[in-house]
Design a protein around this motif. Structure first.
Motif, mmCIF file in Angstrom:
data_model
loop_
_atom_site.group_PDB
_atom_site.id
_atom_site.type_symbol
_atom_site.label_atom_id
_atom_site.label_comp_id
_atom_site.label_asym_id
_atom_site.label_seq_id
_atom_site.Cartn_x
_atom_site.Cartn_y
_atom_site.Cartn_z
ATOM 1 N N ALA A 18 38.074 33.740 20.128
ATOM 2 C CA ALA A 18 39.013 34.800 19.828
ATOM 3 C C ALA A 18 39.914 35.109 20.984
ATOM 4 O O ALA A 18 39.928 34.445 21.971
ATOM 5 C CB ALA A 18 38.268 36.052 19.419
ATOM 6 N N SER A 19 40.673 36.177 20.810
ATOM 7 C CA SER A 19 41.633 36.582 21.810
ATOM 8 C C SER A 19 41.693 38.091 21.897
ATOM 9 O O SER A 19 41.097 38.777 21.134
ATOM 10 C CB SER A 19 43.003 36.014 21.497
ATOM 11 O OG SER A 19 43.215 35.835 20.152
ATOM 12 N N ALA A 20 42.407 38.629 22.925
ATOM 13 C CA ALA A 20 42.506 40.068 23.126
ATOM 14 C C ALA A 20 43.872 40.453 23.655
ATOM 15 O O ALA A 20 44.588 39.634 24.145
ATOM 16 C CB ALA A 20 41.438 40.526 24.098
ATOM 17 N N ALA A 21 44.259 41.698 23.516
ATOM 18 C CA ALA A 21 45.597 42.159 23.867
ATOM 19 C C ALA A 21 45.654 42.556 25.326
ATOM 20 O O ALA A 21 44.744 43.143 25.838
ATOM 21 C CB ALA A 21 45.973 43.354 23.010
ATOM 22 N N LEU A 22 46.769 42.220 25.984
ATOM 23 C CA LEU A 22 46.947 42.494 27.416
ATOM 24 C C LEU A 22 47.633 43.828 27.628
ATOM 25 O O LEU A 22 48.621 44.119 27.021
ATOM 26 C CB LEU A 22 47.779 41.363 28.047
ATOM 27 C CG LEU A 22 48.108 41.546 29.530
ATOM 28 C CD1 LEU A 22 46.839 41.524 30.368
ATOM 29 C CD2 LEU A 22 49.045 40.458 29.976
ATOM 30 N N THR A 23 47.049 44.663 28.506
ATOM 31 C CA THR A 23 47.690 45.897 28.935
ATOM 32 C C THR A 23 48.036 45.735 30.403
ATOM 33 O O THR A 23 47.163 45.523 31.207
ATOM 34 C CB THR A 23 46.741 47.094 28.757
ATOM 35 O OG1 THR A 23 46.348 47.155 27.397
ATOM 36 C CG2 THR A 23 47.419 48.391 29.162
ATOM 37 N N ALA A 24 49.335 45.834 30.777
ATOM 38 C CA ALA A 24 49.768 45.570 32.144
ATOM 39 C C ALA A 24 49.294 46.673 33.059
ATOM 40 O O ALA A 24 49.237 47.812 32.696
ATOM 41 C CB ALA A 24 51.290 45.460 32.190
ATOM 42 N N ALA A 25 48.966 46.325 34.325
ATOM 43 C CA ALA A 25 48.615 47.305 35.349
ATOM 44 C C ALA A 25 49.180 46.829 36.662
ATOM 45 O O ALA A 25 49.381 45.642 36.859
ATOM 46 C CB ALA A 25 47.110 47.483 35.453
ATOM 47 N N ALA A 26 49.438 47.766 37.595
ATOM 48 C CA ALA A 26 50.071 47.439 38.868
ATOM 49 C C ALA A 26 49.205 46.486 39.648
ATOM 50 O O ALA A 26 48.003 46.649 39.737
ATOM 51 C CB ALA A 26 50.278 48.729 39.674
ATOM 52 N N HIS A 170 41.026 50.283 39.863
ATOM 53 C CA HIS A 170 41.351 51.435 40.699
ATOM 54 C C HIS A 170 42.573 52.199 40.173
ATOM 55 O O HIS A 170 42.690 53.411 40.393
ATOM 56 C CB HIS A 170 41.611 50.976 42.132
ATOM 57 C CG HIS A 170 40.417 50.359 42.790
ATOM 58 N ND1 HIS A 170 39.230 51.031 42.990
ATOM 59 C CD2 HIS A 170 40.211 49.104 43.274
ATOM 60 C CE1 HIS A 170 38.358 50.250 43.580
ATOM 61 N NE2 HIS A 170 38.931 49.057 43.754
ATOM 62 N N ASP A 171 43.462 51.502 39.477
ATOM 63 C CA ASP A 171 44.685 52.134 38.981
ATOM 64 C C ASP A 171 44.600 52.513 37.506
ATOM 65 O O ASP A 171 45.622 52.766 36.870
ATOM 66 C CB ASP A 171 45.885 51.201 39.207
ATOM 67 C CG ASP A 171 46.111 50.915 40.683
ATOM 68 O OD1 ASP A 171 46.032 51.863 41.490
ATOM 69 O OD2 ASP A 171 46.344 49.746 41.032
ATOM 70 N N GLY A 172 43.394 52.503 36.955
ATOM 71 C CA GLY A 172 43.235 52.856 35.547
ATOM 72 C C GLY A 172 42.993 51.634 34.675
ATOM 73 O O GLY A 172 42.517 50.594 35.147
ATOM 74 N N VAL A 173 43.317 51.753 33.389
ATOM 75 C CA VAL A 173 43.072 50.671 32.435
ATOM 76 C C VAL A 173 44.017 49.505 32.727
ATOM 77 O O VAL A 173 45.239 49.651 32.691
ATOM 78 C CB VAL A 173 43.268 51.149 30.984
ATOM 79 C CG1 VAL A 173 43.079 49.983 30.014
ATOM 80 C CG2 VAL A 173 42.281 52.270 30.656
#
Length: 205
Positions: A18-26, A170-173
């Motif tokens: 399967a696959s999963a959705a990317l959430t960008a982070a710094a 460290h910067d959240g999700v």
């Protein structure tokens, strides 16, 4: 924060790629695949079939019309299985999980990392064709768990064989993995993470 590690006996169940959705982070680059729309994303040339292994677990086997260029064979953490890795194109690799001459499962990257839980052996395949495998270390969701590399995972249950894991730095999700009857996996800056459709999450450096 819960950090309960579960030990599980061998079970017979279909493993799904399967696959999963990317959430960008710094300052973080994660390659994630989207499992929610896996049916729409798969080309018509891909077919699925279940293959039961002698070792007691079954895998999802994918066939592709594309011709693969063999790259290498790599032994996996259980000491029995191997990954036969082939290159299909740019950032497009396939790894057949083989034991005792049988193909048990197939991982494939195509713009995203891939991963699966093979009865407490976790395997990931990255966009550059690297396979990483390890035994154990799984946490049973729902719950919040400490992972390797300083990550945390908040795992919630969405429904039958549907779990979501928010990967927290460290910067959240930083990323979100979501199963929809399929296992999912990613490489988080050198830390391999797998979330199974049964809500088991494990990570390894």
């Amino acid at each position: 924060m819960n950090s309960t590690t579960t030990a599980r006996t061998t079970r017979r169940r279909t493993l799904y790629v399967a696959s999963a959705a990317l959430t960008a982070a710094a300052a973080l680059t994660l390659a994630v695949c989207s499992g929610a729309n896996a049916a729409e994303a798969k080309p018509a040339s891909h077919t699925k079939s279940n293959s039961v292994a002698a070792g007691g677990w079954s895998g999802l086997q994918l066939t592709s019309a594309k011709t693969a260029s063999p790259v290498r064979t790599q032994r996996l953490a259980d000491g029995v299985s191997t990954a036969e890795i082939s290159k299909l194109g740019e950032q497009h690799y396939r790894a057949k999980i083989v034991a005792r001459g049988e193909v048990l499962a197939t991982l494939e990257t195509n713009g995203h990392d891939d991963g699966l839980d093979a009865n407490d052996m976790f395997v990931t395949l990255t966009l550059d064709g690297q396979v990483h495998s390890w035994m154990g270390g799984g946490h049973q969701g729902p719950g919040t768990f400490a992972l390797a590399g300083g990550w945390k995972a908040k795992v919630t249950k969405l429904g039958e064989l549907r779990y979501r894991a928010q990967i927290i730095g460290h910067d959240g999700v930083a990323a979100t993995l979501e199963t929809n009857q399929h296992d999912v996996g990613l490489d988080a800056n050198g830390i391999s993470i797998v979330l199974s459709s049964g809500g088991i999450i494990s990570a390894h450096a």
